[in-house]
Motif scaffolding. Structure first.
Motif, short mmCIF file in Angstrom:
data_model
loop_
_atom_site.label_atom_id
_atom_site.label_comp_id
_atom_site.label_asym_id
_atom_site.label_seq_id
_atom_site.Cartn_x
_atom_site.Cartn_y
_atom_site.Cartn_z
N ASP A 176 0.81 -1.23 0.00
CA ASP A 176 0.00 0.00 0.00
C ASP A 176 0.84 1.27 0.00
N THR A 177 2.14 1.17 -0.30
CA THR A 177 2.98 2.37 -0.30
C THR A 177 2.48 3.39 -1.32
N SER A 178 2.14 2.94 -2.51
CA SER A 178 1.66 3.87 -3.55
C SER A 178 0.42 4.61 -3.09
N TYR A 179 -0.48 3.89 -2.43
CA TYR A 179 -1.71 4.52 -1.92
C TYR A 179 -1.36 5.55 -0.83
N ILE A 180 -0.43 5.18 0.06
CA ILE A 180 -0.03 6.09 1.14
C ILE A 180 0.60 7.36 0.57
N ILE A 181 1.47 7.21 -0.43
CA ILE A 181 2.11 8.37 -1.04
C ILE A 181 1.06 9.26 -1.70
N SER A 182 0.12 8.63 -2.40
CA SER A 182 -0.93 9.39 -3.07
C SER A 182 -1.74 10.21 -2.07
N LYS A 183 -2.09 9.61 -0.93
CA LYS A 183 -2.86 10.31 0.09
C LYS A 183 -2.04 11.45 0.71
N ALA A 184 -0.75 11.19 0.93
CA ALA A 184 0.11 12.22 1.53
C ALA A 184 0.26 13.41 0.60
N LEU A 185 0.39 13.14 -0.69
CA LEU A 185 0.52 14.22 -1.66
C LEU A 185 -0.78 15.01 -1.76
N SER A 186 -1.91 14.32 -1.71
CA SER A 186 -3.19 15.01 -1.82
C SER A 186 -3.47 15.88 -0.60
N LYS A 187 -2.94 15.48 0.55
CA LYS A 187 -3.14 16.25 1.78
C LYS A 187 -2.12 17.38 1.92
N ASP A 205 7.85 30.44 12.04
CA ASP A 205 7.67 29.02 11.75
C ASP A 205 8.92 28.20 11.97
N TRP A 206 10.03 28.85 12.36
CA TRP A 206 11.31 28.14 12.41
C TRP A 206 11.28 26.95 13.35
N ASN A 207 10.65 27.09 14.51
CA ASN A 207 10.62 25.99 15.47
C ASN A 207 9.82 24.79 14.97
N ASN A 208 8.96 25.01 13.99
CA ASN A 208 8.16 23.92 13.44
C ASN A 208 8.86 23.19 12.29
N MET A 209 10.00 23.73 11.85
CA MET A 209 10.71 23.15 10.71
C MET A 209 11.69 22.09 11.17
N ASP A 210 11.13 21.00 11.67
CA ASP A 210 11.94 19.89 12.16
C ASP A 210 12.37 19.03 10.98
N TRP A 211 13.46 19.42 10.35
CA TRP A 211 13.87 18.78 9.09
C TRP A 211 14.39 17.36 9.29
N ILE A 212 14.84 17.02 10.49
CA ILE A 212 15.36 15.66 10.71
C ILE A 212 14.23 14.65 10.89
N LYS A 213 13.25 14.99 11.71
CA LYS A 213 12.15 14.05 11.95
C LYS A 213 10.95 14.28 11.03
N ASN A 214 10.68 15.55 10.69
CA ASN A 214 9.48 15.88 9.92
C ASN A 214 8.27 15.14 10.48
N GLY A 215 8.06 15.35 11.78
CA GLY A 215 7.01 14.64 12.50
C GLY A 215 5.60 14.91 12.05
N ALA A 216 5.40 15.95 11.23
CA ALA A 216 4.05 16.26 10.74
C ALA A 216 3.57 15.23 9.72
N ILE A 217 4.49 14.42 9.22
CA ILE A 217 4.11 13.42 8.22
C ILE A 217 3.57 12.19 8.95
N LYS A 218 2.28 12.01 8.88
CA LYS A 218 1.60 10.91 9.54
C LYS A 218 1.07 9.95 8.48
N LEU A 219 1.46 8.69 8.58
CA LEU A 219 1.02 7.70 7.59
C LEU A 219 -0.22 6.95 8.10
#
Length: 219
Positions: A176-187, A205-219
């Motif tokens: 389901d990786t393709s489906y997950i990527i599609s949903k992430a891109l649409s969101k 916004d600097w404190n929210n730019m967690d480039w190492i973890k990018n925790g906002a990406i929820k699968l």
């Protein structure tokens, strides 16, 4: 053990982050980032790509690359998981028509990084994020298996350049990786790289730019 003799497994999280990074910048600029992974399997014959950490969306300079690598290495040490390590570099090309070979900057970075590996860089990989794979991931009418998002390259034993592509049959993705990527891109999930982080220092916004973890990406 060379990557040509082992299987490579790509996590949904890693592919999604690479896809989002490429979609945000890569259709007009080359993107670059760090590949995190570990060995698994009964005979350590599987190299898992666990995570991807975005570095920049431009031709990378040596100071940017060196600083990003040091910070990511320190982060991994703080996590206390001795199995996780930097196992590669990822990129996408600036041209939407070029899905065949990684750009020269990425090849040079991968070669330099692999030279510092204790095994001589035989297991180090360069991952090319393809435009055709991105389009397949968001298209309902396209078979993503025919246009994989990631193409994996390894160091050629003769030329010592990253020109040898790993056979796609040895590279697997999670279900389901393709489906997950599609949903992430649409969101339009937000993703930041190291250059975003340093360029926006001092902003709201600097404190929210967690480039190492990018925790906002929820699968």
């Amino acid at each position: 053990m060379s990557t040509s003799n082992q299987h490579i497994s790509v996590s949904s999280l890693a592919e999604t982050k690479m896809a989002l990074h490429s979609a945000k910048h890569g259709l007009s600029n080359p993107i670059h980032g760090i590949v995190i992974g570990k060995r698994s399997g009964d005979d350590n014959n599987v190299l898992e790509i666990v995570d991807a950490i975005p570095v920049c969306h431009e031709v990378p300079t040596k100071p940017i690359v060196d600083m990003a690598l040091r910070l990511v290495d320190a982060h991994l040490q703080q996590q206390g998981d001795d199995d996780l390590t930097i196992i590669g570099w990822y990129t996408s090309n600036a041209s939407t028509l070029d899905d065949d070979t990684p750009n020269l900057s990425a090849c040079r970075i991968a070669s330099s990084m692999s030279d510092n590996c204790h095994d001589g860089g035989d297991n180090f990989m360069l991952v090319l994020v393809t435009t055709s794979g991105l389009l397949a991931a968001v298209s309902k009418d396209s078979d993503s298996s025919l246009s994989p998002l990631c193409r994996v390259f390894q160091k050629d034993t003769k030329t010592k350049t990253f020109s040898s592509e790993v056979n796609s049959s040895f590279v697997t993705q999670e279900n389901d990786t393709s489906y997950i990527i599609s949903k992430a891109l649409s969101k339009e999930m937000p993703i930041y790289d190291f250059v975003d982080h340093i360029s926006n220092y001092g902003s709201e916004d600097w404190n929210n730019m967690d480039w190492i973890k990018n925790g906002a990406i929820k699968l």
